[in-house]
Motif scaffolding. Structure first.
Motif, short mmCIF file in Angstrom:
data_model
loop_
_atom_site.label_atom_id
_atom_site.label_comp_id
_atom_site.label_asym_id
_atom_site.label_seq_id
_atom_site.Cartn_x
_atom_site.Cartn_y
_atom_site.Cartn_z
N LEU A 45 10.01 23.56 64.54
CA LEU A 45 9.68 24.76 65.31
C LEU A 45 8.25 24.73 65.82
N VAL A 46 7.29 24.42 64.94
CA VAL A 46 5.88 24.48 65.35
C VAL A 46 5.52 23.33 66.27
N GLU A 47 6.14 22.17 66.09
CA GLU A 47 5.86 21.05 66.98
C GLU A 47 6.37 21.32 68.39
N ARG A 48 7.45 22.08 68.47
CA ARG A 48 7.98 22.44 69.79
C ARG A 48 7.03 23.39 70.52
N GLU A 49 6.34 24.24 69.74
CA GLU A 49 5.41 25.23 70.32
C GLU A 49 4.02 24.65 70.55
N ASP A 50 3.61 23.73 69.70
CA ASP A 50 2.25 23.18 69.78
C ASP A 50 2.30 21.72 69.32
N SER A 51 2.11 20.81 70.23
CA SER A 51 2.24 19.39 69.92
C SER A 51 1.22 18.90 68.89
N SER A 52 0.09 19.63 68.76
CA SER A 52 -0.93 19.20 67.79
C SER A 52 -0.44 19.34 66.35
N ALA A 53 0.66 20.07 66.16
CA ALA A 53 1.24 20.22 64.82
C ALA A 53 1.73 18.89 64.27
N LYS A 54 1.97 17.92 65.16
CA LYS A 54 2.43 16.61 64.72
C LYS A 54 1.37 15.88 63.91
N GLU A 55 0.11 16.31 64.04
CA GLU A 55 -0.99 15.62 63.37
C GLU A 55 -1.17 16.06 61.91
N VAL A 56 -0.52 17.15 61.50
CA VAL A 56 -0.71 17.65 60.14
C VAL A 56 0.40 17.11 59.23
N ASP A 57 0.10 17.02 57.93
CA ASP A 57 1.09 16.50 57.00
C ASP A 57 1.98 17.62 56.45
N ASN A 58 3.00 17.23 55.72
CA ASN A 58 3.96 18.20 55.18
C ASN A 58 3.33 19.09 54.11
N LEU A 59 2.26 18.62 53.47
CA LEU A 59 1.61 19.44 52.46
C LEU A 59 1.00 20.69 53.09
N MET A 60 0.43 20.53 54.28
CA MET A 60 -0.13 21.70 54.97
C MET A 60 0.98 22.65 55.39
N ILE A 61 2.05 22.10 55.92
CA ILE A 61 3.20 22.93 56.29
C ILE A 61 3.70 23.70 55.06
N ARG A 62 3.76 23.01 53.95
CA ARG A 62 4.25 23.63 52.71
C ARG A 62 3.32 24.75 52.24
N ARG A 63 2.02 24.56 52.37
CA ARG A 63 1.08 25.61 51.94
C ARG A 63 1.29 26.90 52.76
N PHE A 64 1.47 26.73 54.05
CA PHE A 64 1.70 27.91 54.89
C PHE A 64 3.03 28.57 54.55
N LEU A 65 4.04 27.75 54.26
CA LEU A 65 5.34 28.30 53.86
C LEU A 65 5.23 29.08 52.55
N ARG A 66 4.56 28.49 51.58
CA ARG A 66 4.42 29.16 50.28
C ARG A 66 3.62 30.45 50.40
N PHE A 79 0.89 29.70 61.06
CA PHE A 79 0.43 28.34 61.29
C PHE A 79 0.03 28.12 62.75
N LEU A 80 0.80 28.64 63.67
CA LEU A 80 0.48 28.48 65.10
C LEU A 80 -0.82 29.22 65.45
N LYS A 81 -1.03 30.38 64.83
CA LYS A 81 -2.29 31.11 65.02
C LYS A 81 -3.45 30.28 64.48
N TYR A 82 -3.22 29.63 63.35
CA TYR A 82 -4.25 28.78 62.76
C TYR A 82 -4.63 27.64 63.70
N LEU A 83 -3.65 26.96 64.27
CA LEU A 83 -3.92 25.84 65.17
C LEU A 83 -4.74 26.30 66.37
N SER A 84 -4.37 27.45 66.92
CA SER A 84 -5.11 28.00 68.07
C SER A 84 -6.53 28.37 67.68
N TRP A 85 -6.68 29.01 66.51
CA TRP A 85 -8.00 29.40 66.02
C TRP A 85 -8.87 28.17 65.78
N ARG A 86 -8.29 27.13 65.18
CA ARG A 86 -9.05 25.93 64.85
C ARG A 86 -9.61 25.27 66.11
#
Length: 261
Positions: A45-66, A79-86
């Motif tokens: 989902l996030v990679e479809r919205e923001d291609s830069s999401a491909k650069e992060v690992d699954n641990l980061m994805i998991r932290r946001f999920l948890r 997570f998408l707000k975070y990428l934009s903010w960063r």
């Protein structure tokens, strides 16, 4: 007869314990599979919205999920707000020390040692903080959290912090700064804080605390411990070996400024 009965009871208890362990193990495996599945769905989902999401690992994805109780929609939005903010706040990929000279001059944040779970130990002296330019302070928070995360031991994702309020007074009170730091920690570095010990707490601090407390999410609240002065050393030693405890609390490690890590 009595011995046989006793042996039968013990065997039954052992069997019940074994079944309980197997049940717990089964639940853990099931939860792991569910989590892994949701990580995969969220990543797509996030990679479809923001291609830069491909650069992060699954641990980061998991932290946001948890951080959002495995709610894929809420976690993805965060997570998408975070990428934009960063991209906007850290356009060069990192904060340089030249961007935060006043904050570093306060000499208020240190990192050294690991607790018994292998988490880095951060010490923050609230009585050295002075209300300054808010944007510089926010850059300092990001600089510090990036530095902490980059020093995580392999397999570790969290850190612990000792928030020392010795000498804290109204001149140190900075509600805007506290709320900004809290927002960055919770929304941009979720599931990074393992525990926060608040020590040497003056009574007047509680006025500021009451203003900040409503903005702390439920997960973070569970990680915060106010420690009485008389129980300070014993509380810290229950989680931190003396060899890893800062010397200012009776341990053996010298404090190391965050910028020197």
């Amino acid at each position: 007869m009595e011995k046989e009965l006793k042996n039968g009871v013990e065997a039954k208890e052992a069997e019940e314990d074994r079944r309980l362990e197997l049940g717990m193990e089964s639940n853990e495996n099931e939860n792991h599979e569910i989590e892994q599945s949701k990580i995969g769905i969220m990543r797509a989902l996030v990679e479809r919205e923001d291609s830069s999401a491909k650069e992060v690992d699954n641990l980061m994805i998991r932290r946001f999920l948890r951080a959002r109780d495995l709610d894929i929609e809420k976690a993805s939005n965060l997570f998408l707000k975070y990428l934009s903010w960063r991209r906007a706040f850290v356009p060069n990929g990192s904060i340089a020390t030249s961007e935060i000279p006043n904050e570093l001059a306060h000499n208020k944040l240190f990192m050294q040692g690991l607790d018994k779970m292998g988490r880095p130990i951060v010490v923050c002296f609230g009585g050295r903080h002075k209300q300054n330019n808010l944007e510089e302070f926010k850059r300092f928070v990001v600089y510090s959290l990036d530095k902490i995360c980059s020093r995580m031991p392999r397999g570790q994702e969290k850190f612990v912090c000792i928030g020392d309020l010795r000498g804290w007074g109204y001149s140190n009170s900075d509600i805007r700064g506290y709320l900004a730091a809290l927002s960055i920690l919770q929304d941009c570095y979720p599931e990074r804080l393992g525990k926060l010990y608040i020590v040497h707490v003056p009574y007047i601090f509680m006025t500021a605390w009451k203003m900040v407390y409503p903005f702390i999410d439920s997960k973070t609240k569970k990680k915060i411990i106010f420690v009485e002065n008389k129980k300070l050393r014993s509380t810290l030693l229950s989680d931190i070996e003396e060899s890893q405890l800062p010397d200012t609390y009776g341990g053996q490690l010298q404090l190391v400024p965050i910028q020197d890590n």
